[in-house]
Scaffold this motif. Structure first.
Motif, short mmCIF file in Angstrom:
data_model
loop_
_atom_site.label_atom_id
_atom_site.label_comp_id
_atom_site.label_asym_id
_atom_site.label_seq_id
_atom_site.Cartn_x
_atom_site.Cartn_y
_atom_site.Cartn_z
N ASP A 183 -51.34 75.18 -4.06
CA ASP A 183 -51.67 74.97 -2.55
C ASP A 183 -51.38 76.27 -1.82
OD1 ASP A 183 -49.43 73.85 -2.60
OD2 ASP A 183 -49.36 72.38 -1.61
N HIS A 184 -50.64 77.29 -2.56
CA HIS A 184 -50.36 78.64 -2.11
C HIS A 184 -51.37 79.26 -2.82
CE1 HIS A 184 -46.72 77.10 -0.09
NE2 HIS A 184 -46.47 76.19 -1.42
N VAL A 185 -52.57 80.02 -1.56
CA VAL A 185 -53.66 81.04 -2.27
C VAL A 185 -53.71 82.10 -2.00
CG1 VAL A 185 -56.10 80.86 -1.92
CG2 VAL A 185 -54.72 78.23 -2.11
N GLN A 238 -45.87 77.29 -6.18
CA GLN A 238 -45.28 77.45 -5.13
C GLN A 238 -45.24 78.99 -4.20
OE1 GLN A 238 -40.81 77.59 -7.49
NE2 GLN A 238 -41.75 76.02 -8.63
N ALA A 239 -44.63 78.86 -2.94
CA ALA A 239 -45.02 80.16 -1.96
C ALA A 239 -44.03 81.66 -2.60
CB ALA A 239 -44.19 80.26 -0.98
N GLY A 240 -42.46 81.48 -3.84
CA GLY A 240 -42.49 82.13 -4.24
C GLY A 240 -43.21 82.82 -5.53
N VAL A 248 -48.85 88.62 -4.98
CA VAL A 248 -48.97 90.05 -4.42
C VAL A 248 -48.42 90.97 -4.70
CG1 VAL A 248 -49.23 90.30 -1.68
CG2 VAL A 248 -49.89 88.07 -2.62
N LYS A 249 -46.68 91.30 -4.43
CA LYS A 249 -46.34 92.23 -4.69
C LYS A 249 -46.29 93.13 -5.48
CE LYS A 249 -41.16 93.39 -5.14
NZ LYS A 249 -39.59 92.97 -5.02
N GLY A 250 -46.47 92.48 -7.31
CA GLY A 250 -46.39 92.75 -8.36
C GLY A 250 -48.09 93.60 -8.15
N PHE A 256 -40.53 97.21 -14.36
CA PHE A 256 -41.88 95.84 -14.33
C PHE A 256 -41.69 94.94 -12.46
CE2 PHE A 256 -40.91 96.92 -18.03
CZ PHE A 256 -41.47 96.66 -18.66
N SER A 257 -42.93 94.50 -12.13
CA SER A 257 -42.53 93.95 -10.90
C SER A 257 -41.77 92.66 -10.80
CB SER A 257 -44.23 93.45 -10.76
OG SER A 257 -44.64 92.58 -11.56
N GLN A 258 -41.65 92.05 -12.00
CA GLN A 258 -40.76 90.57 -12.06
C GLN A 258 -40.07 90.99 -13.24
OE1 GLN A 258 -42.49 86.59 -12.63
NE2 GLN A 258 -44.49 88.49 -12.29
N ALA A 259 -38.42 90.30 -12.50
CA ALA A 259 -37.55 90.62 -13.44
C ALA A 259 -37.72 89.88 -14.44
CB ALA A 259 -35.88 90.06 -12.95
#
Length: 208
Positions: free
Chosen positions: A25-27, A37-39, A45-47, A64-67
């Motif tokens: 439900d996080h669009v 999840q909101a995270g 969005v960030k990556g 990279f955008s994520q660890a």
């Protein structure tokens, strides 16, 4: 439902909602992709949309955008770890996704990516994308730096450059004559050693 435990009821609730009920439900308001999840939405969005890649590999210049992406990169590329093994042929892969693709393509022969321009099907979306780009759109973005010829793939460019460089690594096992292209070797064998004169076959030539 599973044996995972959490320290708070809220964490358990989020787990059940995301993993077992698969509620997303996080669009994203930029591409309409959904997340549980909101995270995850924030990371997306960030990556993807902001292009932020603040996780830098200390072995090379990749970022990279994520660890998790960085961790996977280091493990696969720099440490050479391949702990995902195919139980059908024993081949190992660095990522679970690569193993899944291998099983699907090699052992199951699934080709569920179909071209909407012709009846060709492919096992991977990337291959379909390349097919449309080069066959139907006629894109030739691999240009020879020695002449003005352009090609649809790096492989075709490499074959072409062998002509410029005088490389002839396709050797006839009948007479040891060598050729720069596999197609030329094929023509030679059929015409000289198999005595095929009527050209029942068609060979596509790329001449400089």
């Amino acid at each position: 439902r599973c044996e995972k435990c959490f320290t708070t009821k809220d964490s358990l609730k989020r787990h059940v909602k995301a993993i077992h009920e698969k509620v997303k439900d996080h669009v994203c308001n930029l591409c309409v992709k959904r997340f549980s999840q909101a995270g995850q939405l924030k990371t997306h969005v960030k990556g993807v949309h902001e292009g932020v890649k603040d996780h830098v590999c200390n072995h090379c210049s990749m970022s990279f955008s994520q660890a998790g992406g960085l961790k996977t990169h280091v493990k696969a590329i720099h440490e050479g770890v391949k702990d995902h093994m195919c139980n059908q042929c024993g081949k190992s892969f660095s990522q679970a996704g690569n193993l899944k693709s291998h099983v699907k393509v090699v052992h199951e022969g699934v080709k569920d990516h179909t071209c909407n321009h012709c009846d060709m099907s492919f096992s991977q979306a990337g291959n379909l994308k390349q097919h449309i780009k080069y066959v139907h759109e006629g894109v030739k973005d691999h240009t020879c730096d020695l002449c003005e010829n352009s090609f649809s793939s790096a492989g075709n460019l490499k074959i072409h450059k062998a002509v410029h460089e005088g490389v002839k690594d396709h050797v006839c096992n009948h007479c040891e004559k060598s050729f720069s292209q596999a197609g030329h070797l094929k023509v030679h064998i059929k015409a000289v050693h198999e005595g095929v004169k009527d050209h029942d076959y068609k060979v596509k030539r790329h001449c400089c």
